[in-house]
Design a protein around this motif. Sequence first.
Motif, PDB file in Angstrom:
ATOM      1  N   TYR A  45       0.803  -1.218   0.000  1.00 13.84           N
ATOM      2  CA  TYR A  45       0.000   0.000   0.000  1.00 13.84           C
ATOM      3  C   TYR A  45       0.842   1.278   0.000  1.00 13.84           C
ATOM      4  CZ  TYR A  45       0.732   0.212   5.130  1.00 13.84           C
ATOM      5  OH  TYR A  45       1.271   0.269   6.388  1.00 13.84           O
ATOM      6  N   ASP A  46       0.168   2.361  -0.437  1.00 18.06           N
ATOM      7  CA  ASP A  46       0.806   3.658  -0.647  1.00 18.06           C
ATOM      8  C   ASP A  46       0.576   4.613   0.526  1.00 18.06           C
ATOM      9  OD1 ASP A  46       1.865   3.004  -3.089  1.00 18.06           O
ATOM     10  OD2 ASP A  46       0.275   3.935  -4.269  1.00 18.06           O
ATOM     11  N   ARG A  47       1.257   5.763   0.455  1.00 18.55           N
ATOM     12  CA  ARG A  47       1.202   6.779   1.510  1.00 18.55           C
ATOM     13  C   ARG A  47      -0.193   7.352   1.709  1.00 18.55           C
ATOM     14  NH1 ARG A  47       2.059  12.549   1.690  1.00 18.55           N
ATOM     15  NH2 ARG A  47       2.227  12.584  -0.584  1.00 18.55           N
ATOM     16  N   LEU A  48      -0.949   7.536   0.625  1.00 17.76           N
ATOM     17  CA  LEU A  48      -2.235   8.210   0.726  1.00 17.76           C
ATOM     18  C   LEU A  48      -3.402   7.271   1.020  1.00 17.76           C
ATOM     19  CD1 LEU A  48      -1.851  10.825  -2.146  1.00 17.76           C
ATOM     20  CD2 LEU A  48      -1.407  11.093   0.302  1.00 17.76           C
ATOM     21  N   VAL A  49      -3.106   6.007   1.261  1.00 12.76           N
ATOM     22  CA  VAL A  49      -4.153   5.041   1.606  1.00 12.76           C
ATOM     23  C   VAL A  49      -4.489   5.180   3.087  1.00 12.76           C
ATOM     24  CG1 VAL A  49      -4.687   2.588   1.858  1.00 12.76           C
ATOM     25  CG2 VAL A  49      -3.533   3.413  -0.203  1.00 12.76           C
ATOM     26  N   SER A  50      -5.781   5.276   3.399  1.00 13.66           N
ATOM     27  CA  SER A  50      -6.214   5.415   4.786  1.00 13.66           C
ATOM     28  C   SER A  50      -5.822   4.191   5.611  1.00 13.66           C
ATOM     29  CB  SER A  50      -7.738   5.595   4.823  1.00 13.66           C
ATOM     30  OG  SER A  50      -8.213   5.471   6.149  1.00 13.66           O
ATOM     31  N   GLU A  51      -5.316   4.438   6.811  1.00 21.10           N
ATOM     32  CA  GLU A  51      -4.973   3.340   7.719  1.00 21.10           C
ATOM     33  C   GLU A  51      -6.206   2.521   8.086  1.00 21.10           C
ATOM     34  OE1 GLU A  51      -2.182   2.099   8.914  1.00 21.10           O
ATOM     35  OE2 GLU A  51      -0.907   3.493   7.822  1.00 21.10           O
ATOM     36  N   GLU A  52      -7.376   3.159   8.062  1.00 21.32           N
ATOM     37  CA  GLU A  52      -8.606   2.425   8.362  1.00 21.32           C
ATOM     38  C   GLU A  52      -8.861   1.318   7.346  1.00 21.32           C
ATOM     39  OE1 GLU A  52     -12.143   4.615   9.435  1.00 21.32           O
ATOM     40  OE2 GLU A  52     -10.911   6.377   9.908  1.00 21.32           O
ATOM     41  N   LEU A  53      -8.466   1.555   6.102  1.00 24.24           N
ATOM     42  CA  LEU A  53      -8.622   0.521   5.079  1.00 24.24           C
ATOM     43  C   LEU A  53      -7.618  -0.608   5.285  1.00 24.24           C
ATOM     44  CD1 LEU A  53      -9.265   2.626   1.843  1.00 24.24           C
ATOM     45  CD2 LEU A  53     -10.924   1.382   3.259  1.00 24.24           C
ATOM     46  N   GLU A  78      -8.585  -3.330   7.569  1.00 25.84           N
ATOM     47  CA  GLU A  78      -9.563  -4.304   7.096  1.00 25.84           C
ATOM     48  C   GLU A  78      -8.899  -5.597   6.617  1.00 25.84           C
ATOM     49  OE1 GLU A  78     -12.862  -4.243   7.096  1.00 25.84           O
ATOM     50  OE2 GLU A  78     -12.986  -2.259   8.023  1.00 25.84           O
ATOM     51  N   ALA A  79      -7.563  -5.605   6.542  1.00 26.16           N
ATOM     52  CA  ALA A  79      -6.848  -6.810   6.111  1.00 26.16           C
ATOM     53  C   ALA A  79      -6.996  -7.930   7.141  1.00 26.16           C
ATOM     54  CB  ALA A  79      -5.370  -6.492   5.912  1.00 26.16           C
ATOM     55  N   ARG A  80      -6.838  -9.155   6.684  1.00 24.28           N
ATOM     56  CA  ARG A  80      -6.871 -10.304   7.591  1.00 24.28           C
ATOM     57  C   ARG A  80      -5.751 -10.179   8.625  1.00 24.28           C
ATOM     58  NH1 ARG A  80      -6.255 -14.023   3.009  1.00 24.28           N
ATOM     59  NH2 ARG A  80      -4.508 -14.762   4.256  1.00 24.28           N
ATOM     60  N   PRO A  81      -5.945 -10.701   9.829  1.00 23.35           N
ATOM     61  CA  PRO A  81      -4.910 -10.611  10.858  1.00 23.35           C
ATOM     62  C   PRO A  81      -3.583 -11.233  10.432  1.00 23.35           C
ATOM     63  CG  PRO A  81      -6.984 -11.296  11.828  1.00 23.35           C
ATOM     64  CD  PRO A  81      -7.182 -11.326  10.346  1.00 23.35           C
ATOM     65  N   ASP A  82      -3.649 -12.252   9.559  1.00 21.73           N
ATOM     66  CA  ASP A  82      -2.434 -12.936   9.141  1.00 21.73           C
ATOM     67  C   ASP A  82      -1.840 -12.368   7.853  1.00 21.73           C
ATOM     68  OD1 ASP A  82      -4.588 -13.833   7.610  1.00 21.73           O
ATOM     69  OD2 ASP A  82      -3.693 -15.808   7.278  1.00 21.73           O
ATOM     70  N   ALA A  83      -2.428 -11.312   7.309  1.00 23.57           N
ATOM     71  CA  ALA A  83      -1.929 -10.747   6.047  1.00 23.57           C
ATOM     72  C   ALA A  83      -0.604 -10.019   6.269  1.00 23.57           C
ATOM     73  CB  ALA A  83      -2.951  -9.796   5.452  1.00 23.57           C
ATOM     74  N   GLU A  84       0.256 -10.096   5.277  1.00 27.98           N
ATOM     75  CA  GLU A  84       1.519  -9.355   5.301  1.00 27.98           C
ATOM     76  C   GLU A  84       1.237  -7.940   4.796  1.00 27.98           C
ATOM     77  OE1 GLU A  84       6.118  -9.715   3.636  1.00 27.98           O
ATOM     78  OE2 GLU A  84       4.500 -10.774   2.601  1.00 27.98           O
ATOM     79  N   LEU A  85       1.633  -6.927   5.573  1.00 21.48           N
ATOM     80  CA  LEU A  85       1.397  -5.534   5.206  1.00 21.48           C
ATOM     81  C   LEU A  85       2.723  -4.892   4.815  1.00 21.48           C
ATOM     82  CD1 LEU A  85      -1.006  -4.521   8.135  1.00 21.48           C
ATOM     83  CD2 LEU A  85      -1.593  -5.481   5.888  1.00 21.48           C
ATOM     84  N   LEU A  86       2.805  -4.424   3.581  1.00 24.51           N
ATOM     85  CA  LEU A  86       4.048  -3.860   3.063  1.00 24.51           C
ATOM     86  C   LEU A  86       3.806  -2.419   2.613  1.00 24.51           C
ATOM     87  CD1 LEU A  86       5.188  -6.938   0.928  1.00 24.51           C
ATOM     88  CD2 LEU A  86       6.061  -6.244   3.173  1.00 24.51           C
ATOM     89  N   TYR A  87       4.416  -1.482   3.326  1.00 23.05           N
ATOM     90  CA  TYR A  87       4.262  -0.059   3.005  1.00 23.05           C
ATOM     91  C   TYR A  87       5.318   0.351   1.984  1.00 23.05           C
ATOM     92  CZ  TYR A  87       4.368   5.023   3.538  1.00 23.05           C
ATOM     93  OH  TYR A  87       4.353   6.372   3.294  1.00 23.05           O
ATOM     94  N   VAL A  88       4.868   0.925   0.873  1.00 20.75           N
ATOM     95  CA  VAL A  88       5.801   1.349  -0.186  1.00 20.75           C
ATOM     96  C   VAL A  88       5.519   2.803  -0.575  1.00 20.75           C
ATOM     97  CG1 VAL A  88       6.176  -0.975  -1.074  1.00 20.75           C
ATOM     98  CG2 VAL A  88       4.287   0.391  -1.988  1.00 20.75           C
ATOM     99  N   GLY A  89       5.136   3.607   0.417  1.00 18.20           N
ATOM    100  CA  GLY A  89       4.716   4.977   0.152  1.00 18.20           C
ATOM    101  C   GLY A  89       5.804   5.853  -0.424  1.00 18.20           C
ATOM    102  N   LYS A  90       5.345   6.848  -1.196  1.00 15.23           N
ATOM    103  CA  LYS A  90       6.245   7.818  -1.808  1.00 15.23           C
ATOM    104  C   LYS A  90       5.810   9.211  -1.390  1.00 15.23           C
ATOM    105  CE  LYS A  90       6.768   5.020  -6.012  1.00 15.23           C
ATOM    106  NZ  LYS A  90       6.522   4.987  -7.466  1.00 15.23           N
TER     107      LYS A  90
END
Length: 257
Positions: free
Chosen positions: A36-44, A47-59
Amino acid sequence: MSGKGFVFLTGAGPGDPKLITVRGLETIRLADVIVYDRLVSEELVKEARPDAELLYVGKASGFHTLKQEEINALIADRAQRGLTVTRLKGGDPFVFGRGGEEAAHLAEREIPFEIVPGISSCIAAPAYAGIPVTHRTLAASFAVVTGHECAGKSGASVDWAWAAGAETLVVLMGLQQLPHITERLLAHGKDGSTPIALIQSGSRAQQRVVVGRLDDIAQNPETGRLGSPVAIVIGPVVTMRDQLAWREVDELLAAGG
């Protein structure tokens, strides 16, 4: 889905998490990996599954966590491991989101993907500021251009002579280049009295709007207090804000005003 996994290139909308599409929210909840990107809301992202890998690639301007080529490779790598990847991008993936490049990278590797359109800030930010980009008596068309072009860029560039003729012109990612943008438009014949609006963080709680004239907006002290992201709207439709600034009315009502 094939053994190579699957990628959703999903538009997260302009900032307000409630503006995600139904399909967009589904892709977040389905994913093994969220990129996900910098401008994506943290609230969204929550909504990911608890076991999902979250990778921030914001610019941000002058700072990229990863280069675009590295983001492309990261998405492909996770998909080639057989995972479901949701590439979550602010706005719409194909409106200055480099989603076309990411999709092409996947297609070249025969990795299946789906494009999930999102609401672009080019229409959402003006709407939240009470500015219709088209209006029956003011503008029968609108144009959208980028205000952020890299030095030494190859390929398509903004034709400011053409842009100056737009009935409504929306410029995304143009705050830092505002003096250059206004100079180019004036040089190509745009009337200096043309109304212009600068909309910071359109649709978010931090939204701020500065309105002025094309020939002096860059010198307005209020302009200097704005921060990215800013959508710029130029044209007669900006005058409709005097009647249609619904967001400010809502805020007054919420405050008991």
